[in-house]
Design a protein around this motif. Structure first.
Motif, PDB file in Angstrom:
ATOM      1  N   GLU A 198      70.428  49.425  76.596  1.00 34.85           N
ATOM      2  CA  GLU A 198      69.278  50.400  76.871  1.00 34.85           C
ATOM      3  C   GLU A 198      68.071  50.081  78.038  1.00 34.85           C
ATOM      4  OE1 GLU A 198      67.603  51.361  72.902  1.00 34.85           O
ATOM      5  OE2 GLU A 198      69.482  50.653  71.923  1.00 34.85           O
ATOM      6  N   LYS A 199      67.997  48.863  77.834  1.00 34.24           N
ATOM      7  CA  LYS A 199      66.926  48.253  78.822  1.00 34.24           C
ATOM      8  C   LYS A 199      67.301  48.375  80.228  1.00 34.24           C
ATOM      9  CE  LYS A 199      64.757  44.668  77.287  1.00 34.24           C
ATOM     10  NZ  LYS A 199      64.142  43.382  77.114  1.00 34.24           N
ATOM     11  N   THR A 200      68.611  48.305  80.474  1.00 35.80           N
ATOM     12  CA  THR A 200      69.103  48.499  81.893  1.00 35.80           C
ATOM     13  C   THR A 200      68.846  49.824  82.307  1.00 35.80           C
ATOM     14  OG1 THR A 200      70.737  46.828  81.780  1.00 35.80           O
ATOM     15  CG2 THR A 200      71.145  48.441  83.208  1.00 35.80           C
ATOM     16  N   ILE A 201      68.875  50.874  81.163  1.00 36.98           N
ATOM     17  CA  ILE A 201      68.737  52.388  81.699  1.00 36.98           C
ATOM     18  C   ILE A 201      67.170  52.608  81.919  1.00 36.98           C
ATOM     19  CG2 ILE A 201      68.870  54.474  80.844  1.00 36.98           C
ATOM     20  CD1 ILE A 201      71.313  53.642  79.240  1.00 36.98           C
ATOM     21  N   ARG A 257      68.068  60.449  74.713  1.00 39.65           N
ATOM     22  CA  ARG A 257      67.300  59.013  74.537  1.00 39.65           C
ATOM     23  C   ARG A 257      67.981  57.820  75.465  1.00 39.65           C
ATOM     24  NH1 ARG A 257      67.075  60.676  69.055  1.00 39.65           N
ATOM     25  NH2 ARG A 257      65.026  60.894  68.333  1.00 39.65           N
ATOM     26  N   ARG A 258      67.678  56.784  75.625  1.00 38.39           N
ATOM     27  CA  ARG A 258      68.476  55.900  76.363  1.00 38.39           C
ATOM     28  C   ARG A 258      69.404  55.223  75.665  1.00 38.39           C
ATOM     29  NH1 ARG A 258      64.434  50.443  76.700  1.00 38.39           N
ATOM     30  NH2 ARG A 258      63.841  50.207  74.457  1.00 38.39           N
ATOM     31  N   ILE A 259      69.104  55.095  74.197  1.00 41.71           N
ATOM     32  CA  ILE A 259      70.256  54.510  73.174  1.00 41.71           C
ATOM     33  C   ILE A 259      71.559  55.505  73.037  1.00 41.71           C
ATOM     34  CG2 ILE A 259      69.405  55.590  71.143  1.00 41.71           C
ATOM     35  CD1 ILE A 259      70.068  53.253  69.786  1.00 41.71           C
ATOM     36  N   GLU A 260      71.109  56.999  73.151  1.00 41.57           N
ATOM     37  CA  GLU A 260      72.115  57.950  73.400  1.00 41.57           C
ATOM     38  C   GLU A 260      72.969  58.050  74.477  1.00 41.57           C
ATOM     39  OE1 GLU A 260      69.779  61.004  70.256  1.00 41.57           O
ATOM     40  OE2 GLU A 260      69.657  61.322  72.427  1.00 41.57           O
ATOM     41  N   ILE A 261      72.307  57.658  75.433  1.00 40.71           N
ATOM     42  CA  ILE A 261      72.968  57.533  77.065  1.00 40.71           C
ATOM     43  C   ILE A 261      74.005  56.452  76.979  1.00 40.71           C
ATOM     44  CG2 ILE A 261      72.706  57.194  79.456  1.00 40.71           C
ATOM     45  CD1 ILE A 261      70.216  58.825  79.013  1.00 40.71           C
ATOM     46  N   ALA A 262      73.591  55.091  76.469  1.00 39.91           N
ATOM     47  CA  ALA A 262      74.189  53.964  76.612  1.00 39.91           C
ATOM     48  C   ALA A 262      75.385  54.064  75.422  1.00 39.91           C
ATOM     49  CB  ALA A 262      73.388  52.598  75.990  1.00 39.91           C
ATOM     50  N   GLY A 263      75.199  54.843  74.616  1.00 35.41           N
ATOM     51  CA  GLY A 263      76.255  55.050  73.438  1.00 35.41           C
ATOM     52  C   GLY A 263      77.297  56.230  73.695  1.00 35.41           C
ATOM     53  N   ILE A 264      77.207  56.857  74.942  1.00 37.87           N
ATOM     54  CA  ILE A 264      78.420  57.563  75.172  1.00 37.87           C
ATOM     55  C   ILE A 264      79.651  56.987  75.676  1.00 37.87           C
ATOM     56  CG2 ILE A 264      79.007  59.424  76.946  1.00 37.87           C
ATOM     57  CD1 ILE A 264      76.139  60.223  77.376  1.00 37.87           C
ATOM     58  N   ASN A 265      80.754  57.299  75.015  1.00 32.30           N
ATOM     59  CA  ASN A 265      82.140  57.038  75.448  1.00 32.30           C
ATOM     60  C   ASN A 265      82.599  57.750  76.598  1.00 32.30           C
ATOM     61  OD1 ASN A 265      81.845  54.590  73.561  1.00 32.30           O
ATOM     62  ND2 ASN A 265      82.433  56.044  71.946  1.00 32.30           N
ATOM     63  N   ASP A 266      83.699  57.453  77.060  1.00 33.59           N
ATOM     64  CA  ASP A 266      84.465  58.132  78.115  1.00 33.59           C
ATOM     65  C   ASP A 266      85.092  59.493  77.537  1.00 33.59           C
ATOM     66  OD1 ASP A 266      86.977  57.135  77.054  1.00 33.59           O
ATOM     67  OD2 ASP A 266      87.144  56.043  79.003  1.00 33.59           O
ATOM     68  N   ASP A 267      85.255  59.480  76.141  1.00 33.06           N
ATOM     69  CA  ASP A 267      85.925  60.692  75.585  1.00 33.06           C
ATOM     70  C   ASP A 267      85.058  62.153  75.613  1.00 33.06           C
ATOM     71  OD1 ASP A 267      83.835  59.804  73.716  1.00 33.06           O
ATOM     72  OD2 ASP A 267      85.254  60.274  72.032  1.00 33.06           O
ATOM     73  N   ILE A 268      83.723  61.764  76.240  1.00 31.33           N
ATOM     74  CA  ILE A 268      82.923  62.948  76.493  1.00 31.33           C
ATOM     75  C   ILE A 268      83.588  63.898  77.508  1.00 31.33           C
ATOM     76  CG2 ILE A 268      81.629  61.841  78.198  1.00 31.33           C
ATOM     77  CD1 ILE A 268      79.052  63.227  77.373  1.00 31.33           C
ATOM     78  N   CYS A 269      84.330  63.334  78.278  1.00 33.31           N
ATOM     79  CA  CYS A 269      84.939  64.059  79.664  1.00 33.31           C
ATOM     80  C   CYS A 269      86.164  64.925  79.028  1.00 33.31           C
ATOM     81  CB  CYS A 269      85.604  63.107  80.662  1.00 33.31           C
ATOM     82  SG  CYS A 269      84.078  62.046  81.278  1.00 33.31           S
ATOM     83  N   ASP A 270      86.417  64.934  77.692  1.00 32.00           N
ATOM     84  CA  ASP A 270      87.630  65.618  77.188  1.00 32.00           C
ATOM     85  C   ASP A 270      87.117  66.441  76.193  1.00 32.00           C
ATOM     86  OD1 ASP A 270      89.499  63.982  78.948  1.00 32.00           O
ATOM     87  OD2 ASP A 270      89.112  62.390  77.423  1.00 32.00           O
ATOM     88  N   CYS A 271      85.872  66.429  75.914  1.00 34.10           N
ATOM     89  CA  CYS A 271      85.266  67.215  74.756  1.00 34.10           C
ATOM     90  C   CYS A 271      85.651  68.617  74.966  1.00 34.10           C
ATOM     91  CB  CYS A 271      83.903  66.877  74.434  1.00 34.10           C
ATOM     92  SG  CYS A 271      82.911  67.585  75.935  1.00 34.10           S
TER      93      CYS A 271
END
Length: 433
Positions: free
Chosen positions: A325-328, A245-259
């Motif tokens: 979210e709206k920007t996305i 969802r757009r809320i899930e995309i907006a809520g991603i932090n940069d620690d996703i790159c280290d998961c």
């Protein structure tokens, strides 16, 4: 009033508890050996209606363990998954809240005519279907009511109430379409009908129908001039390839790159969390975006405003704030204008990318030979829904069913795995939905 899922041993009627505050309780009863295996069983609670909460949890645990109380004998003893229990919790939470707010006793047997609790709840669901601000779909309302009726079946089976506030009748019909391949005699099919149901006339009250992108439409979007920035490319891919969802995309932090192992937890509606397995390719592209100069400049502004932390937002606007979210979702409008100038009508939405994930996931599982009854649980779970009735909205595009079959290639998949010929593709999908 607060209703939430908890993992406590409250399915025992005689359990002892202490109310810590309006938002929390503490169970003081010790677990018995017979219930130790269910300490993490999903449950619900309403702190303003504790006793009913416990009764509902008794129903959930016995549904999971035995499932032996349906009036339809063919359904008794079928294995029930915890995912199904979670969908029951969604229905029962709604019913429990409604009971509590309206001060209705769900076991009341002193009603007159159609004023029993189930009929009153049905009327509440119909009002929700007709409501613009608090709308639920016809299919969701139907699923909620069926689950509540299941609760009453359990209650009569266990002599908690003396009689059902509704009745069932059985009808038989012959489906001529079932004899397309063999010459065997067409069997009669029995349909069990309830005296309490959501009238079909409310099917016409619907929200916008979701529609999956065809491969051509997706290529038009991803290759549009407006969507050539790295961030927009990533938003589109995250929605289409992972169903975010757009809320899930907006809520991603940069620690996703280290998961580790590509596993990352995203946060959706109502702060609901779900684990997603991201592939190496997308993680590599996310990391490249994280290290772009423009993103680092935005990150510097974020730190000046919020202070340093190791979970800063991955997607930031030029002011250094988390992207909205709206920007996305609004990236679609410049794309529509871009195509309109070229004489092309583009009528898709950003949310339709999520529907595209759902459709392609179903196609993939069908190709693997996965049974349809299992597919519904997989796709429902992966989209972060509690009910398959909600997921079906992402697949039901009946008004364009034939063109969708042709464009998506699902008809070819069905033929490839010998499930259908050209004339049967639509029937197979109708059965699934």
């Amino acid at each position: 009033m607060k209703t939430e899922e908890i993992s406590l041993d409250i399915f025992l009627k005689n359990c002892e508890y202490e109310i810590q505050n309006p938002d929390d309780i503490k169970i003081t009863s010790k677990q018995s050996p017979a219930t130790e295996d269910y300490s993490d069983f999903p449950q619900l609670i309403n702190l303003n209606n504790i006793e009913t909460s416990i009764e509902f949890n008794l129903f959930l645990i016995e549904k999971f363990r035995f499932n032996d109380f349906s009036t339809n004998k063919a359904k008794r003893g079928r294995e029930i998954t915890k995912l199904r229990i979670k969908s029951l919790i969604t229905s029962l939470r709604l019913f429990l809240n409604w009971l509590t707010v309206n001060k209705v006793d769900w076991k009341d047997e002193t009603y007159i005519d159609d004023e029993d609790p189930v009929n009153l709840f049905k009327n509440y669901l119909i009002d929700r279907i007709k409501s613009e601000q608090n709308h639920i779909s016809y299919e969701s309302a139907k699923a909620y009511l069926l689950d509540v009726k299941m609760l009453y079946e359990w209650a009569t089976h266990n002599h908690i109430i003396n009689r059902l506030p509704f009745f069932y009748s059985i009808h038989s019909y012959t489906n001529k379409n079932t004899n397309l391949i063999t010459s065997k005699k067409i069997p009669n099919t029995q349909i069990v009908s309830s005296s309490i149901k959501i009238p079909k006339k409310y099917k016409d009250i619907k929200v916008k129908v979701l529609s999956a992108y065809s491969s051509e439409e997706y290529e038009e979007l991803i290759n549009s001039d407006y969507c050539q920035t790295p961030s927009r490319q990533l938003w589109i891919r995250l929605a289409k390839e992972y169903g975010l969802r757009r809320i899930e995309i907006a809520g991603i932090n940069d620690d996703i790159c280290d998961c580790k192992d590509g596993l990352y937890i995203v946060t959706g509606k109502n702060a609901k969390k779900r684990e997603i397995h991201f592939k190496e390719e997308i993680l590599k592209d996310l990391n490249l975006y994280r290290n772009r100069k423009s993103r680092k400049n935005a990150l510097h502004k974020y730190y000046l405003e919020h202070g340093y932390n190791n979970k800063s937002p991955l997607f930031l606007n030029t002011q250094g704030n988390r992207i909205s979210e709206k920007t996305i979702s609004n990236i679609i409008y410049p794309v529509k204008d871009e195509f309109k100038a070229k004489g092309i009508i583009f009528d898709k939405t950003f949310h339709d990318l999520r529907a595209t994930y759902a459709v392609e996931r179903v196609m993939s599982l069908l190709k693997q030979g996965i049974k349809m009854e299992h597919i519904e649980y997989v796709v429902t779970d992966e989209l972060g829904h509690n009910l398959f009735e909600t997921t079906k909205r992402y697949l039901q595009i009946r008004s364009a069913r034939i063109s969708w079959i042709n464009q998506s290639g699902v008809g070819e998949f069905l033929k490839e795995i010998e499930l259908a010929d050209d004339n049967q593709s639509e029937d197979i999908l109708d059965d699934f939905l």
